[in-house]
Structures are given as structure tokens and as C-alpha cells.
Design an enzyme around this catalytic site. Sequence first.
Site, PDB file in Angstrom:
ATOM      1  N   THR A   1      23.987  35.676 -26.891  1.00  0.00           N
ATOM      2  CA  THR A   1      23.152  35.359 -25.947  1.00  0.00           C
ATOM      3  C   THR A   1      23.583  34.562 -24.423  1.00  0.00           C
ATOM      4  O   THR A   1      23.343  34.797 -23.265  1.00  0.00           O
ATOM      5  CB  THR A   1      22.085  34.451 -26.293  1.00  0.00           C
ATOM      6  OG1 THR A   1      20.975  35.193 -27.260  1.00  0.00           O
ATOM      7  CG2 THR A   1      20.977  33.737 -25.254  1.00  0.00           C
TER       8      THR A   1
ATOM      9  N   LEU B   1      19.815  26.486 -21.005  1.00  0.00           N
ATOM     10  CA  LEU B   1      19.058  25.837 -22.313  1.00  0.00           C
ATOM     11  C   LEU B   1      18.752  24.388 -21.897  1.00  0.00           C
ATOM     12  O   LEU B   1      18.875  23.461 -22.724  1.00  0.00           O
ATOM     13  CB  LEU B   1      20.004  25.954 -23.396  1.00  0.00           C
ATOM     14  CG  LEU B   1      20.571  27.260 -23.796  1.00  0.00           C
ATOM     15  CD1 LEU B   1      21.269  27.095 -24.896  1.00  0.00           C
ATOM     16  CD2 LEU B   1      19.371  28.078 -23.886  1.00  0.00           C
TER      17      LEU B   1
ATOM     18  N   TRP C   1      12.163  39.463 -16.234  1.00  0.00           N
ATOM     19  CA  TRP C   1      11.857  38.416 -16.967  1.00  0.00           C
ATOM     20  C   TRP C   1      10.758  38.990 -17.845  1.00  0.00           C
ATOM     21  O   TRP C   1      10.135  39.986 -17.262  1.00  0.00           O
ATOM     22  CB  TRP C   1      11.185  37.235 -16.463  1.00  0.00           C
ATOM     23  CG  TRP C   1      12.070  36.294 -15.762  1.00  0.00           C
ATOM     24  CD1 TRP C   1      12.506  36.203 -14.504  1.00  0.00           C
ATOM     25  CD2 TRP C   1      13.167  35.200 -16.424  1.00  0.00           C
ATOM     26  NE1 TRP C   1      13.491  35.391 -14.075  1.00  0.00           N
ATOM     27  CE2 TRP C   1      13.733  34.577 -15.337  1.00  0.00           C
ATOM     28  CE3 TRP C   1      13.150  34.934 -17.693  1.00  0.00           C
ATOM     29  CZ2 TRP C   1      14.645  33.705 -15.607  1.00  0.00           C
ATOM     30  CZ3 TRP C   1      14.112  33.760 -17.937  1.00  0.00           C
ATOM     31  CH2 TRP C   1      14.850  33.401 -16.793  1.00  0.00           C
TER      32      TRP C   1
ATOM     33  N   GLU D   1      16.529  30.017 -30.192  1.00  0.00           N
ATOM     34  CA  GLU D   1      16.142  31.303 -29.170  1.00  0.00           C
ATOM     35  C   GLU D   1      16.896  32.381 -29.103  1.00  0.00           C
ATOM     36  O   GLU D   1      17.133  33.195 -28.167  1.00  0.00           O
ATOM     37  CB  GLU D   1      16.099  30.533 -27.802  1.00  0.00           C
ATOM     38  CG  GLU D   1      14.993  29.449 -27.502  1.00  0.00           C
ATOM     39  CD  GLU D   1      15.094  29.116 -25.995  1.00  0.00           C
ATOM     40  OE1 GLU D   1      15.259  29.794 -25.121  1.00  0.00           O
ATOM     41  OE2 GLU D   1      14.169  28.168 -25.664  1.00  0.00           O
TER      42      GLU D   1
ATOM     43  N   HIS E   1      18.140  35.737 -35.003  1.00  0.00           N
ATOM     44  CA  HIS E   1      16.891  35.728 -35.780  1.00  0.00           C
ATOM     45  C   HIS E   1      17.093  36.380 -37.099  1.00  0.00           C
ATOM     46  O   HIS E   1      16.251  35.929 -38.018  1.00  0.00           O
ATOM     47  CB  HIS E   1      15.853  36.453 -34.718  1.00  0.00           C
ATOM     48  CG  HIS E   1      15.663  35.668 -33.631  1.00  0.00           C
ATOM     49  ND1 HIS E   1      15.013  35.951 -32.344  1.00  0.00           N
ATOM     50  CD2 HIS E   1      15.588  34.083 -33.200  1.00  0.00           C
ATOM     51  CE1 HIS E   1      14.761  35.340 -31.427  1.00  0.00           C
ATOM     52  NE2 HIS E   1      15.200  34.157 -31.998  1.00  0.00           N
ATOM     53  N   GLY E   2      17.631  37.475 -37.071  1.00  0.00           N
ATOM     54  CA  GLY E   2      18.021  38.248 -38.244  1.00  0.00           C
ATOM     55  C   GLY E   2      18.483  37.574 -39.458  1.00  0.00           C
ATOM     56  O   GLY E   2      18.035  37.475 -40.467  1.00  0.00           O
TER      57      GLY E   2
ATOM     58  N   GLU F   1       0.299   2.260 -34.545  1.00  0.00           N
ATOM     59  CA  GLU F   1      -0.500   1.137 -35.048  1.00  0.00           C
ATOM     60  C   GLU F   1      -0.317   0.182 -33.862  1.00  0.00           C
ATOM     61  O   GLU F   1      -1.341  -0.439 -33.310  1.00  0.00           O
ATOM     62  CB  GLU F   1      -0.168   1.004 -36.235  1.00  0.00           C
ATOM     63  CG  GLU F   1      -0.758   2.063 -37.192  1.00  0.00           C
ATOM     64  CD  GLU F   1       0.460   2.683 -37.782  1.00  0.00           C
ATOM     65  OE1 GLU F   1       0.606   3.244 -38.672  1.00  0.00           O
ATOM     66  OE2 GLU F   1       1.505   2.750 -36.916  1.00  0.00           O
TER      67      GLU F   1
ATOM     68  N   ARG G   1      13.295  22.573 -17.346  1.00  0.00           N
ATOM     69  CA  ARG G   1      13.352  22.717 -15.793  1.00  0.00           C
ATOM     70  C   ARG G   1      11.840  22.709 -15.539  1.00  0.00           C
ATOM     71  O   ARG G   1      11.344  22.048 -14.617  1.00  0.00           O
ATOM     72  CB  ARG G   1      14.273  23.730 -15.341  1.00  0.00           C
ATOM     73  CG  ARG G   1      15.498  23.610 -15.721  1.00  0.00           C
ATOM     74  CD  ARG G   1      16.384  24.935 -15.171  1.00  0.00           C
ATOM     75  NE  ARG G   1      15.982  26.106 -15.350  1.00  0.00           N
ATOM     76  CZ  ARG G   1      16.236  26.721 -16.504  1.00  0.00           C
ATOM     77  NH1 ARG G   1      17.073  26.055 -17.512  1.00  0.00           N
ATOM     78  NH2 ARG G   1      15.917  27.909 -16.785  1.00  0.00           N
TER      79      ARG G   1
ATOM     80  N   CYS H   1       4.150  -1.884 -40.568  1.00  0.00           N
ATOM     81  CA  CYS H   1       2.790  -1.614 -39.805  1.00  0.00           C
ATOM     82  C   CYS H   1       1.558  -2.393 -40.680  1.00  0.00           C
ATOM     83  O   CYS H   1       0.555  -2.646 -40.077  1.00  0.00           O
ATOM     84  CB  CYS H   1       2.552  -0.207 -39.607  1.00  0.00           C
ATOM     85  SG  CYS H   1       3.674   0.388 -38.042  1.00  0.00           S
TER      86      CYS H   1
END
Length: 367
Positions: free
Chosen positions: A196, A204, A170, A295, A301-302, A53, A207, A85
Site C-alpha cells: 500500500t 495515514l 477514489w 487498511e 487483509h488475507g 462518573e 484530515r 469511582c
Amino acid sequence: MWSDFERGVMGQAVEEAKRGRPSPNPRVGAAIVREGQVISVGHHERAGEAHAEVDAIRKAEGSVEGTTLYVTLEPCNHQGRTGPCTEAILDAGIARVVIGCRDPAPHVAGAIDRLKAAGLEVEVGLMEQECTALVADFAKHVRTGLPFVTLKAAVTLDGKIATRTGDSKWITGEEARAETHRMRDESDAILVGVGTVLADNPRLTVRHVGGRDPVRVVLDASLRTPPTAAVLASGAASGAGTLIFHAHDADAAQAEALSRPGVELIPVSRHARGVDVNEVLKVLGGRDVVRLLVEGGSHVHGSFLDLGLADRAAIFIAPRIVGDAEAIPFAAGSGVESIERAWRLVRTRIQSFGSDWLISGDFERMR
């Protein structure tokens, strides 16, 4: 109730909000309108700097008396790093305020009442869903103390993130990879498992787009991270730092070998699969990590899915097929026994990046 013009103005404020990186504060955008014309827009850029604001008022470069202010989030009504604000709005002489959504955790309630009591016209709910989505991360953090977790991956059409040998470079094209780096720029921290690190040796960093690096987080119960790992060097070089979460009983000599400027080793409880992810998230939340991008890999992930700790998924799908049952899947957790209980994404969005597709959405809690 709302005109197309007003929706357009609030949509402009929503996009403006996305320019800011104000964690641990919420992303907020604002626009000021006089006689059917947008005369300025503003956003909250960094914590401690002007809120949206005030930024919009300053950028108007003149009087805003009698104008209408559109703001994605209910204005603050307290003294924090900056002043309230509500008072800035009143001092500027703004006549009408249109608010996208209410503050999920106001430090001092009553902002709307304060403005109305001073004679301003106040309306709430314009593009409420879009404005609420802007602050979902902030809302979770203030409610639970934990980060808002997004699971991100690039997969083939048959759901693989790498071949059986671990090769993943990739899966997607340059456009999708650039979008991944934009996501990193928007995140406070990026998390991977030691698998990983060992397989890909990632930096990580941000870029392919302009931006700043997030904090790097590695889950490494037994401290298998090599002292030469790129994630250690990149943490020190960018100033964002690298955090390695390990079990209390990890080898002390290896801990010493990994210790250096920009790298912090944090002991947490050991879990059957590695470290206690719940404990990791509490530590990160306590350090004002509001937006966490996970990532992977597959077991990480599991774990997040099995524990119900993921809030959102952002999965790039490439038109490739590995065709191998032993190739590495997106998630290798305990899973479910029926499709009915499978995790479902809601409020989904599909975007194309070159020949790849990004499907994103919020996880719906399993019944």
C-alpha cells in the site's frame, strides 16, 4: 423492566462515551437524573483524567444528592491514575446507580457490592448489548494483551479495492472518506502493508474531520519503504510516530536510511508472507494499542483472516464495477473451500454515506 425514558438516558450516556479517547482505558459515559430530568452528562476523555462518573458529577455544578446515576460500565473500585469511582459516587450522595454492563476485568472486584452495602439502589443490564460493544476493544486487550482489530476497506460492487494497475482513487465519495478519517481518529494505530505504501504513498493521517492522528504501522519484511514515503514524514510531523515492522535479516543499510525522528524500526520474525503478524500484534498490545485499524492492502487483509486475527470489518461499498478478474480483491489469503466455512459478520450495521454504503460487523469464528 426498563422504561423508554431510562433507555433514552442510557442511550445518551452511550453516545457521550464515544466522545472520549481514553485508551488504554475503556470508553465510558454517564448521565445524572433528578426528578425525571437529565441534569448532566460526562465521559472519560483521556487516560489519567476524570472518569465518566466524576465528570458528570462535576458538570452538574451543584449537589447531586439523591439523584440517579446512569453509567455504561460498572464503576471502578480501585486506586489507579485516579481514585475509585465508587467512593466518588458515595461522597456525592447519589441514591441510585443504573449500570449498563459489568467490568470485563475489574482491578478490584466488588464495586456493586460496595455501593449496595452503603445503601444505594443498584441495577445492572440496561442496554447491556450496546454498552458491552463500547468496551469490546478494552475487553479483548485485558484478556489477551492484543489489540482489537478492525479490517477497513473501500470496495466496488464486485469486491475490488483497486484495478489491476493498482489505481484506487477514489472508489468512494467524500462522505465515505470523511467517515474513514473519523475511524482513524478513534483508533490508536493504523496498519498497512508495504504494498500500500508503494502503490498509494499514503499519509495515514486524520484530515477530513477534527481529531488526532493514530500511530502509523507499516509491515515491511524486507524494508522496501522508500525514504521519501509520506508515511515517514507524517509520523514525525504529527507526533504520533511511525512504526516499521521488518524481518531480522532485512538490509541494515536500508534500515539506516529509514531511521529518523518519529520513525521506529522494529525487527520481528519473518513469515512466509512477510513478517509474523502474531508477533506484531503482541508488540502493539504491549504498547497499549487497544484499537487497531487495518487498511490493507489485499494480502494484509488475507493474512489477518487466515490467521483468525480480525475482530471486526468495516467495508465501504461503492456503486461501481471493475469487471476484471485480475483487479485487486479485498482479501487475497488462502481462503476457504466452501461457503459454509466463509467468514460471517454478526451484529451487522448498514449505513449510507452519499452514494456509498458501509457494512460493519463482528467476525464470527469459523467452525
